[in-house]
Design an enzyme around this catalytic site. Sequence first.
Site, PDB file in Angstrom:
ATOM      1  N   HIS A 198      14.481 -15.346  16.710  1.00 58.00           N
ATOM      2  CA  HIS A 198      13.403 -16.384  16.657  1.00 58.00           C
ATOM      3  C   HIS A 198      13.562 -16.764  18.419  1.00 58.00           C
ATOM      4  CE1 HIS A 198      10.365 -19.734  15.725  1.00 58.00           C
ATOM      5  NE2 HIS A 198      10.462 -19.881  16.942  1.00 58.00           N
ATOM      6  N   HIS A 202      11.055 -17.555  22.199  1.00 59.62           N
ATOM      7  CA  HIS A 202       9.785 -17.466  22.806  1.00 59.62           C
ATOM      8  C   HIS A 202       9.783 -16.881  24.304  1.00 59.62           C
ATOM      9  CE1 HIS A 202       7.571 -20.290  19.960  1.00 59.62           C
ATOM     10  NE2 HIS A 202       8.937 -20.478  19.709  1.00 59.62           N
ATOM     11  N   GLN A 205      -0.131 -21.259  19.488  1.00 61.56           N
ATOM     12  CA  GLN A 205       0.673 -22.385  19.716  1.00 61.56           C
ATOM     13  C   GLN A 205      -0.120 -23.745  19.628  1.00 61.56           C
ATOM     14  OE1 GLN A 205       4.333 -23.644  21.340  1.00 61.56           O
ATOM     15  NE2 GLN A 205       3.294 -24.874  20.003  1.00 61.56           N
ATOM     16  N   HIS A 230       5.784 -21.179  12.262  1.00 59.49           N
ATOM     17  CA  HIS A 230       6.357 -22.266  12.841  1.00 59.49           C
ATOM     18  C   HIS A 230       5.940 -23.182  11.530  1.00 59.49           C
ATOM     19  CE1 HIS A 230       7.196 -20.254  16.563  1.00 59.49           C
ATOM     20  NE2 HIS A 230       7.880 -21.308  16.933  1.00 59.49           N
ATOM     21  N   GLU A 268       7.946 -28.306  11.623  1.00 65.92           N
ATOM     22  CA  GLU A 268       8.681 -28.623  12.707  1.00 65.92           C
ATOM     23  C   GLU A 268       8.416 -30.072  13.201  1.00 65.92           C
ATOM     24  OE1 GLU A 268       8.457 -26.464  16.239  1.00 65.92           O
ATOM     25  OE2 GLU A 268      10.558 -26.768  17.008  1.00 65.92           O
ATOM     26  N   ASP A 284      15.418 -19.937  19.936  1.00 67.10           N
ATOM     27  CA  ASP A 284      14.306 -20.142  20.239  1.00 67.10           C
ATOM     28  C   ASP A 284      13.838 -20.450  21.621  1.00 67.10           C
ATOM     29  OD1 ASP A 284      11.834 -21.539  19.364  1.00 67.10           O
ATOM     30  OD2 ASP A 284      12.496 -23.544  18.909  1.00 67.10           O
TER      31      ASP A 284
END
Length: 427
Positions: A64, A66, A159, A217, A220, A316
Amino acid sequence: MAQPSNDLLLRRCRLLHPTASITDVDIAIADGRIVAIAPQLDCTAPLELDIQGQLVSPPFVESHVHLDSALTAGEPRWNQSGTLFEGIEIWRDRKQTLTLDDVKERAIATLKQQAMQGVLFVRSHADVSEKNLIALQGLLEVREQVKDWMTLQVVAFPQDGLYGGPQNAELMEEALKLGADAVGGIPHYELTREDGVRSVHRIFELAEKYDRLIDVHCDEIDDDQSRFLEVVMACAIRSGMGTEVTASHTTAFGSYNNAYAFKLLGLLQRTQVNFVSNPLINITLQGRTDTYPKRRGVTRVKELWQQGQNVSLGHDCIQDPWYSLGTGNMLDVATMAVHVCQMTGMSEMNACYNMVTWNGAKTLQIDDCYGIEVGKPANLIVLDAIDPYDAIRRRATVRYVISRGKLIAQTDSPTSHWKADTSVVTG
Ligand code: 17E
Ligand code: FE2
């Protein structure tokens, strides 16, 4: 028929197995594959490396990250509150100036940095709530460009919410048509709880329609009322997609009351959903609205692992609006998990090592080509360590990285020299 000649021979390896047991072997590699593993191989190769009894492990798996936002920390401004939400706002501004070259250059620089530290399999999210899909297209081009030394999976990640903007649902479908490997989501950030539930259902519909994996996701947030994991779980049970589904972050699971958490743990046993925890960043992003006691903001890694759920660990972020630190080193991630999740027992530390290797391969659904076995692609790393505990404790240097049978990176371990006069103590 003549035996194909070896390309590479590794002598005196301490070969690590998934159970944390170790054997002393030589390993021969030809045509990008492992062709022999035995205590003493009676053959030669143009390149022979004496591993000197150091630990040979399958590569690290980054399950995971980005990459589209990697290496943008401070652009256009620093995250002052340290929260997820300010990070999303900063990224919303930064992504207005994205170009294909900008995305590709940062992603490739990050992937090289990761590969040099032994990561050869990466799952990256790409923001698809951006009208030109530049982040996604950039990462799809990078996936192709790096494929000879790195396996990259790209998740189409909305997002700003699948229903957070009028075009986002369409952009998601376009991203899947362009070739994203997995459908992503962010139900806890949708405008309403109902939109969150609807988004999870849509994610499963799209995954079935386009035959893709799922990586959401999920929850979170520290809100103990954020309960989208149960929706993901129910959809996974009903669709039978189980192992193809990943719930990332799930930090609210750390805030649920125990009665609900125990019910959820029980129901989760009906499916094989994968979990990804990102302890480095979630220990810093979460708990920001708490005074004291302050929550850890990490999912129930130990309990999920104890009941046999597949849990892997991710970095992440690498220098982005959510987390300005990070180098891509998976041993940093494993070390943080050992601490935050209180997994300090020997079997627990071994489990944390597995969470950045074999379990990550399971999350990515690449376990059939992963591992050091005769016939498999020759992907392996050599660590300056004797076992996983030693590797985690000292954040061991990755000495050699072998990808598809080729040595792609080499790092020397730092050496210290004692310079003080020791005659007084030794004399
Ligand atoms: N976006 C998000 O929603 N959550 C994160 N942890 C990151 C980006 C890094
Ligand atoms: Fe993330």
